[in-house]
Design a protein around this motif. Sequence first.
Motif, PDB file in Angstrom:
ATOM      1  N   GLU A  45       0.820  -1.212   0.000  1.00  0.00           N
ATOM      2  CA  GLU A  45       0.000   0.000   0.000  1.00  0.00           C
ATOM      3  C   GLU A  45       0.856   1.266   0.000  1.00  0.00           C
ATOM      4  N   ILE A  46       2.127   1.140   0.420  1.00  0.00           N
ATOM      5  CA  ILE A  46       3.022   2.299   0.422  1.00  0.00           C
ATOM      6  C   ILE A  46       3.120   2.904  -0.979  1.00  0.00           C
ATOM      7  N   VAL A  47       3.117   2.068  -2.002  1.00  0.00           N
ATOM      8  CA  VAL A  47       3.311   2.571  -3.361  1.00  0.00           C
ATOM      9  C   VAL A  47       2.063   3.274  -3.895  1.00  0.00           C
ATOM     10  N   GLN A  48       0.994   3.321  -3.105  1.00  0.00           N
ATOM     11  CA  GLN A  48      -0.197   4.081  -3.489  1.00  0.00           C
ATOM     12  C   GLN A  48      -0.065   5.564  -3.155  1.00  0.00           C
ATOM     13  N   LEU A  49       0.982   5.902  -2.413  1.00  0.00           N
ATOM     14  CA  LEU A  49       1.191   7.303  -2.028  1.00  0.00           C
ATOM     15  C   LEU A  49       1.883   8.027  -3.181  1.00  0.00           C
ATOM     16  N   THR A  50       1.115   8.326  -4.190  1.00  0.00           N
ATOM     17  CA  THR A  50       1.673   8.805  -5.461  1.00  0.00           C
ATOM     18  C   THR A  50       2.239  10.215  -5.395  1.00  0.00           C
ATOM     19  N   ASN A  51       1.986  10.945  -4.295  1.00  0.00           N
ATOM     20  CA  ASN A  51       2.531  12.304  -4.174  1.00  0.00           C
ATOM     21  C   ASN A  51       3.897  12.338  -3.509  1.00  0.00           C
ATOM     22  N   LEU A  70       6.636   0.521  -7.390  1.00  0.00           N
ATOM     23  CA  LEU A  70       7.192   1.748  -6.824  1.00  0.00           C
ATOM     24  C   LEU A  70       7.710   2.655  -7.935  1.00  0.00           C
ATOM     25  N   ALA A  71       8.451   2.071  -8.877  1.00  0.00           N
ATOM     26  CA  ALA A  71       9.012   2.875  -9.964  1.00  0.00           C
ATOM     27  C   ALA A  71       7.931   3.442 -10.872  1.00  0.00           C
ATOM     28  N   VAL A  91      17.129  -2.846   4.124  1.00  0.00           N
ATOM     29  CA  VAL A  91      15.890  -3.583   3.883  1.00  0.00           C
ATOM     30  C   VAL A  91      16.253  -4.815   3.069  1.00  0.00           C
ATOM     31  N   ASN A  92      15.768  -5.965   3.480  1.00  0.00           N
ATOM     32  CA  ASN A  92      16.081  -7.201   2.758  1.00  0.00           C
ATOM     33  C   ASN A  92      15.205  -7.287   1.507  1.00  0.00           C
ATOM     34  N   ILE A  93      15.763  -6.832   0.380  1.00  0.00           N
ATOM     35  CA  ILE A  93      15.002  -6.814  -0.873  1.00  0.00           C
ATOM     36  C   ILE A  93      15.106  -8.157  -1.587  1.00  0.00           C
ATOM     37  N   SER A  94      16.301  -8.730  -1.634  1.00  0.00           N
ATOM     38  CA  SER A  94      16.527 -10.075  -2.190  1.00  0.00           C
ATOM     39  C   SER A  94      15.932 -10.258  -3.581  1.00  0.00           C
ATOM     40  N   SER A  95      16.106  -9.282  -4.433  1.00  0.00           N
ATOM     41  CA  SER A  95      15.626  -9.401  -5.808  1.00  0.00           C
ATOM     42  C   SER A  95      16.419  -8.446  -6.687  1.00  0.00           C
ATOM     43  N   GLU A  96      16.119  -8.482  -7.966  1.00  0.00           N
ATOM     44  CA  GLU A  96      16.762  -7.576  -8.907  1.00  0.00           C
ATOM     45  C   GLU A  96      16.113  -6.197  -8.850  1.00  0.00           C
ATOM     46  N   ILE A  97      16.851  -5.206  -9.300  1.00  0.00           N
ATOM     47  CA  ILE A  97      16.276  -3.873  -9.478  1.00  0.00           C
ATOM     48  C   ILE A  97      15.663  -3.826 -10.880  1.00  0.00           C
ATOM     49  N   PRO A  98      14.361  -3.564 -10.975  1.00  0.00           N
ATOM     50  CA  PRO A  98      13.715  -3.599 -12.297  1.00  0.00           C
ATOM     51  C   PRO A  98      14.194  -2.466 -13.194  1.00  0.00           C
ATOM     52  N   GLU A 116      12.558  -0.500 -14.848  1.00  0.00           N
ATOM     53  CA  GLU A 116      11.709   0.684 -14.737  1.00  0.00           C
ATOM     54  C   GLU A 116      12.338   1.767 -13.868  1.00  0.00           C
ATOM     55  N   PHE A 117      13.316   1.395 -13.009  1.00  0.00           N
ATOM     56  CA  PHE A 117      13.986   2.409 -12.195  1.00  0.00           C
ATOM     57  C   PHE A 117      14.688   3.440 -13.077  1.00  0.00           C
ATOM     58  N   SER A 118      15.072   3.052 -14.268  1.00  0.00           N
ATOM     59  CA  SER A 118      15.751   3.980 -15.177  1.00  0.00           C
ATOM     60  C   SER A 118      14.848   5.113 -15.625  1.00  0.00           C
ATOM     61  N   ASN A 119      13.519   4.927 -15.465  1.00  0.00           N
ATOM     62  CA  ASN A 119      12.551   5.933 -15.903  1.00  0.00           C
ATOM     63  C   ASN A 119      12.106   6.855 -14.783  1.00  0.00           C
ATOM     64  N   MET A 120      12.722   6.740 -13.603  1.00  0.00           N
ATOM     65  CA  MET A 120      12.345   7.614 -12.487  1.00  0.00           C
ATOM     66  C   MET A 120      13.090   8.940 -12.657  1.00  0.00           C
ATOM     67  N   SER A 121      12.564   9.751 -13.545  1.00  0.00           N
ATOM     68  CA  SER A 121      13.280  10.934 -14.023  1.00  0.00           C
ATOM     69  C   SER A 121      13.475  12.013 -12.963  1.00  0.00           C
ATOM     70  N   SER A 122      12.717  11.958 -11.854  1.00  0.00           N
ATOM     71  CA  SER A 122      12.855  12.980 -10.806  1.00  0.00           C
ATOM     72  C   SER A 122      13.865  12.591  -9.732  1.00  0.00           C
ATOM     73  N   LEU A 123      14.382  11.354  -9.803  1.00  0.00           N
ATOM     74  CA  LEU A 123      15.206  10.816  -8.728  1.00  0.00           C
ATOM     75  C   LEU A 123      16.508  11.596  -8.564  1.00  0.00           C
ATOM     76  N   ARG A 124      16.799  11.978  -7.308  1.00  0.00           N
ATOM     77  CA  ARG A 124      18.040  12.677  -6.974  1.00  0.00           C
ATOM     78  C   ARG A 124      18.932  11.838  -6.058  1.00  0.00           C
ATOM     79  N   TRP A 125      18.306  11.157  -5.108  1.00  0.00           N
ATOM     80  CA  TRP A 125      19.042  10.312  -4.166  1.00  0.00           C
ATOM     81  C   TRP A 125      18.524   8.880  -4.294  1.00  0.00           C
ATOM     82  N   LEU A 126      19.439   7.923  -4.489  1.00  0.00           N
ATOM     83  CA  LEU A 126      19.077   6.504  -4.489  1.00  0.00           C
ATOM     84  C   LEU A 126      20.066   5.777  -3.593  1.00  0.00           C
ATOM     85  N   ILE A 127      19.591   5.314  -2.434  1.00  0.00           N
ATOM     86  CA  ILE A 127      20.458   4.638  -1.464  1.00  0.00           C
ATOM     87  C   ILE A 127      19.860   3.266  -1.177  1.00  0.00           C
ATOM     88  N   LEU A 128      20.563   2.241  -1.614  1.00  0.00           N
ATOM     89  CA  LEU A 128      20.106   0.853  -1.451  1.00  0.00           C
ATOM     90  C   LEU A 128      21.239   0.021  -0.853  1.00  0.00           C
TER      91      LEU A 128
END
Length: 957
Positions: free
Chosen positions: A151-157, A199-200, A214-221, A223-235
């Motif tokens: 449900e976190i990804v529903q917070l579109t703002n 999320l992306a 956070v234990n993600i245990s998967s690939e980064i999709p 679609e992350f390449s299309n997050m054009s507003s992204l400034r900080w990405l810490i994983l």
Amino acid sequence: MTSSNSSMMSIFLRTIVLLYSISRILSTFASSPDQSDILLEFKNEFKIQKSCEFLDPKTKSWANKSDYCNWHGVMCDTKSDKVIGLDLSCSCLHGRLKPNSSLFRLQHLRSLNLAYNSFLDSTIPAKFNKLMGLERLNLSESSFSGQIPTEIVQLTNLVSLDLSSSSSSSSSSSSSSSSSYSDTPNTLSIEEPSFLRLLALNLRNLRELDMSYVNISSEIPKEFSNMSSLRWLILEKCNLLGIFPSNVFLIPSLHLINLNDNPKLRGQLPDFHVNKSLQRISIYMTSFSGTIPSSLGNLSHLSFLRLSYNNFIGEIPSSIGNLKQLISFHVFSNKLSGNFPSALLNLTQLRTLDLSYNQFSGSLPPNISQLSRLHFFSVRGNSFVGTIPASLFKISSLAHIDLDINHFSDLLGIENISLLSNLKYLFLGGNNYSVNVIPVDLNIFPPLKHLSGLSLSGIPLSTTNITSDFSSNLEFLYLSRCKVTEFPEFIRNNPHLHDLALSNNKMKGQVPDWLWRLPELDYLDLSRNSFSGFNGSLNLSSNAVQGPPFIPSNSIEYLFASKNNFTGELPSSICGSTSLYILDLSNNNFSGSIPWCLGTLMTSLSDLKLHNNSLNGTLPDIFINATKLQTLDISHNLLEGKLPASLINCSSLQVLNLESNKFKDTFPFQLSSLQKLQVLVLRSNKFHGKLHHSDSVWSGFPQLKIIDVSHNDFLSTLPSDYFLNWTGISSKTGNNSTEPDYIGAFLPHQYYASIVLMAKGVSMEMERILKVYTAIDFSGNQLHGQIPESIGVLKELRILNMSSNAFTGHIPSSLAKLTVLESLDLSQNKLSGEIPPELGNLYSLEWINVSHNKLVGSIPQGTQFQRQNCSSYEGNPGLLVSSLKDVCGSHVEPTSQQSEQPESLQEEEEEEGESLSWMAAGIGFAPGVVFGITIGYIVAYYKNEWFMKLFRRTRTC
């Protein structure tokens, strides 16, 4: 319409308007109390931790009759007085965040910060999706756990989302104030496979995303390449898998990317476009590979570049000189090569330069002082040669210099070191300094009042007339191989010293008493000197110390005292040590029994070595808490009885050596639950019974690589499928690195597990056990029946000894599948039939003995069979004489001259042949051993925690 009707309609409309106005007024008045009531309800859902009340919790100012918009941490809309912001970070909130929390009634919230509280492993409630106006959400460092709701990804703002935490280790090392915020680190995970993709796709306005730990245990999709507003990405440390989409680096707005500590994450750096946004790249400890692209020079505003612990190859491109804003450059532990990148000298803003553990060669530039703002400089573990340039010691800002483990032959300008008033760490050891190097006068170091670490190993030193004000801040001092003849008195006033290495010098006499009064000392290496006595030590190996040992402090971590002349019983004072990791009292003259009180050490002990003494009695049942014990070696004593039941608790045990005692027990199948056991030696005891379970199954011991049960009383047949489950020998394990990997290695102090095995007909002492080394020795028992054909599955087996038993039947032809087999001994049995001709294809087989059986027919024609000594086939009268001539030439029968030779001389000749055979076999291992010694030395004396800190975004309260 009549006038009366008109009048009534007018009254009706006025009434409606009045009622509407009243309702608006009532609504306005009612809304204000509702907001304060909700906030107070939320406050009352939690307790305030007393341990951090000094932080002045923000809810402390919240009171019933006050204006809630002025409450600490509350932000209201100026027009409606609705609560639109809530910052309760570092507020000492303690309790569970419940799904029905009043928090979710503040539906006008745009910003919510609950970081650095203690929500007691609460799951993140799905009802966060009720706060659809949220633009910033920070739940970091607050002991949340479980699955992050989709449900976190529903917070579109959202423009900022922080769900991060730190590791438990960093939590434990944090300050007392920060440890009060959260009892435990987050243990959040993502279990919904589509979460990251959603999320992306949904959070298109997201500028900052931090999901560290956070234990993600998967690939980064992709679609992350299309997050054009992204400034900080810490994983950081998210257990990321697969290939990272390189186009993410090319997001035009990106300022920072941190993928640290994801060792299973693969990828390559892209070709960068001209970019004035990207400022920080940190991909420490991943599996990125390839070259560093020349286009990196297009990132004109890059200030921080960390590529350490990866697989980058090739040279550093000259375009690196375009990065005029670069402050930190880390490429520690890759496979980079070439000369020192001269383009780095253009980076005048550089503060940190770390080229350690790569394959750089050539010399350091004489004008290195152009890096005039350098604070940290390390080229440790490369192949730099020549003279250490004098200009290096003229960079006044330097606080850390590390040139250890290279091939420098000389150093100039070391006398100027006293000008570096900020210097904390100086490491110049482990090089190939010329014997003509002028001894360095230690009096040049006392002016360095901040000096904490000093390594001069291998440099001749003058230690006379040291001033009394030598730096009292020393924590690490390494002076091995410095031709020191007297114990350095100048360290006696160093209360912070905890690592001291003085090995391989020429010191004699007594170790001074004051050494044990250094309150922080926990590692000491005085080995390979000529001390005659002492009042306590940590590493006095290979000296001539006599009498009973004395334990100087209960806080010691390592006690190395092997190869001395200690006598008497094991001192009970050892049992008072509260944090002992390694206890090595081997190769002495101790007697008596093993004290029960050693059980108090088992919560911390990783290595216990008591071999080659005269200890007697039984092995006490002291291992119930020995979950960290990796090596137990009590071989060559006089111990007897059965093995203690508590050995099954040694879940980390890798090496168990009981050789040459008087143990009388059955085979320890109960230890098959030890998942990490790799070496099991029961040689020369009184073990008896079967070598398999009653159901004829061999189970457990999944990692076992070396087993030696020779010279016992085992009496049984071996079932045909006996070897099917020996997974540690049947399949290749370990990494593909060219660097040697040793069993039971404790590299920080060059400490290894060791054993003695029979191989190629000789007794072989292995001071280090390569993980690729495998051996089975069942010799000297009463085993009978056929050798199981299933032995052919052991494709990684190198040594096989089945000699001196009563095996019958044919030599199994499946032995031909053992393509790495080096030594085969089937002598002194009752084997019949021919030697399988397929064995002639075992080109790695260097030593063969099938003597004293009932073999017939021809000897295989492989060259390895033809070069064996004649004694390898004697006692088999059925072997064809013609094939024996091929092996032994004209000396099938002893000549008269041979008959006249003294028996001792013949034995010497045979032993010489066997030794030469073993020497030839050893040549193949020599490069690995030499390289292993080099690698071991790299970390033998030094600790590098001071420059191993991970980059993380700084967040404080």
